[in-house]
Each structure stands twice: as C-alpha cells, then as structure tokens.
Design an enzyme around this catalytic site. Structure first.
Site, short mmCIF file in Angstrom:
data_model
loop_
_atom_site.label_atom_id
_atom_site.label_comp_id
_atom_site.label_asym_id
_atom_site.label_seq_id
_atom_site.Cartn_x
_atom_site.Cartn_y
_atom_site.Cartn_z
N LYS A 1 2.95 2.45 -1.64
CA LYS A 1 4.15 2.69 -1.72
C LYS A 1 5.30 1.75 -1.11
CE LYS A 1 8.28 4.76 -0.44
NZ LYS A 1 8.47 5.26 0.85
N LYS B 1 11.52 -3.39 8.08
CA LYS B 1 9.82 -2.44 8.42
C LYS B 1 8.87 -2.35 7.29
CE LYS B 1 9.29 1.44 8.19
NZ LYS B 1 8.86 3.27 7.62
#
EC number: 1.1.1.291
Length: 279
Positions: free
Chosen positions: A177, A243
């Site tokens: 991911k 992030k």
C-alpha cells in the site's frame, strides 16, 4: 464459521468508515460500531448498527473487528491502549482483527505477534479506491495474513470491495500500500507542478488536462478530476499524503535504499500542509 455467524465490530467512522459500515448493514451483517466522536455513531444507529459505549463492550460482543483510524498511535491505542486496555483484552480467542489504516509495516507485524498471544489473528488489510469506492462498495483490499484469516473474512471483504490481493504475511500489505500511495503522491505533486506551469503560461487547466489525458502523461489522478480537486481543496488530505510518503521513506531507509523523487515530493507536501490556514 459461516457468514451468518460473523459478528462485526467497526472502529473509526470517518469518511471511509461510515459508508463501509452502511454497506455491511445493507448486506444484513450484524455490526457494532465505536467512535470517539459520538455524533458519528448516531446515523449508523438509525441504520441498524449497535453502538458500543466503549471499546471493551464492542470487543466482548464481536468476533471480527475492522479498524480504520488515522494514525499508528490510534491503532495501537485501540488494540492495546491504557488505562482500560484495548480490544485485545476482551476479544474471544479465535477472533480476527483487520487493520484498514495505512501505518508502518513494522507496527503491523509487531501487533500480529502480540495478538497471537491472545489467540487472535491479525489481517493486514489496507484499502485503495478512495471515498467513492467506499460508498459504492468497490474498494480493493491488499491483505497480509494467514490463508485461514483471509478465508474467514472473505464474505466481509467481498461485501465492501471488488477485489482482494494477498501479498504475504502481516506487514507485507502495508508495504504494498505504501508503494501505491508513494506513486500516487509523487504523481499528484507532478500534476500540481504541471498545472502551476499552465497557470503561469496563461493556459486553462481544463485544456491542459485534456491534452495530458489524451497522451502519455495520463494517470489515475489526472483522469479523476474530483479526486484531484478534493486533494487541492483539503489541506488535511495533503497531510495524510505527507504521512504516507514519510512512511515510505522510513521503510526505504530500513532497507537501505534511496528514494530521491519521493523525498522531494514529501517535502513539497509538508510545506503545503504547514502553510495552510488553521481551521
């Protein structure tokens, strides 16, 4: 365990979590929800979900827990938090926890080891497909975990999404991911630079994007205008992009490889997010 014996707990009812719960309810799954924002639970109560007053009460009544909160710290607090403990203290042996959040692979691997001490399986299951996919039930799940855990949760994942890709053990799905998000983030920054040049040159965004999408510069971000506009409208999304790119850089550092383009994109998003007005 059959599909009808699954009792689902869902933690995190934000832009992704709420429509995921709504799809589970439409499929007649029994769902118990929890969110620190009580206002997020009430619409789902009206749709048929049970609302738990605490993580402990949720964990006592379910055998599958889905978590989609924002940060690694929040995931760990849900699983093992103090002072009342996390869901691991209350789940029955044999339960499965699915982490849909995007956090560090090391954190997921550590959590899987800790949960195993309680007899609880962890399915590393971050999602791709955006809010639109959550609403339409067309998310893609990248999963890391045992074949048994994947099989047990298959009815849930099939309800929420259009595909599941198993890539290995817990932590592996987070790595896959992060690579996806890294490429999407770098691409978003490149598009922003291209549109900045278009503005300076007096070209319309619409015309430039039409050219790009008809040529070799086309991508998911350039062809999904709403996703591109949403990224531009919400500095919060830029913060989440930052992030994820930072996590990718940290992962690369652990493998002693360099990602110079990602590093530049990360700094761009950090500066953009920092310079947005406080809400």
């Amino acid at each position: 365990m059959t599909e009808h014996e699954l009792r689902i707990g869902f933690i995190g009812l934000g832009a992704m979590g709420r429509p995921m719960v709504e799809n589970l309810l439409r499929a007649s799954f029994p769902v118990t929800v929890f969110d620190v924002r009580t206002e997020a639970t009430e619409p789902l109560r009206a749709s048929g979900a049970a609302v738990a007053p605490s993580l402990a009460e949720l964990a006592r009544t379910v055998n599958i827990v889905e978590i989609i909160v924002r940060t690694e710290e929040q995931v760990n607090a849900v699983l093992f938090g103090e002072p009342d403990g996390g869901i691991a203290d209350y789940l029955e042996s044999g339960a499965v926890v699915l982490i849909h959040s995007t956090i560090s692979p090391a954190a997921v691997a550590t959590a899987a080891q800790r949960l195993a001490d309680w007899g609880i399986a962890l399915l590393d299951a971050p999602v791709t497909g955006s809010i639109k996919g959550a609403v339409e039930g067309t998310l893609s799940f990248i999963v890391g975990g045992t074949e048994a855990a994947v099989t047990r949760c298959a009815p849930v994942l099939q309800t929420l999404g259009s595909g599941t890709i198993r890539v290995g053990e817990p932590g592996a799905a987070q790595r896959a991911k992060l690579i996806n998000n890294m490429l999407a983030g770098v691409n978003s920054v490149a598009i922003a630079e291209g549109l900045a040049l278009a503005r300076a040159a007096g070209l319309s965004y619409e015309a430039v994007l039409e050219v790009v999408n008809a040529g070799t510069g086309a991508s998911f971000m350039s062809t999904n205008r709403e996703a591109l506009l949403e990224m531009g409208r919400q500095s919060d999304l830029a913060g989440l992009g930052y992030k994820d790119l930072l996590l990718a850089l940290q992962e690369a550092h652990s493998w002693e490889i360099s990602l110079p383009v990602t590093a530049i994109a990360t700094q761009f998003l950090a500066d953009y997010h920092k310079n947005q007005p406080t809400q």
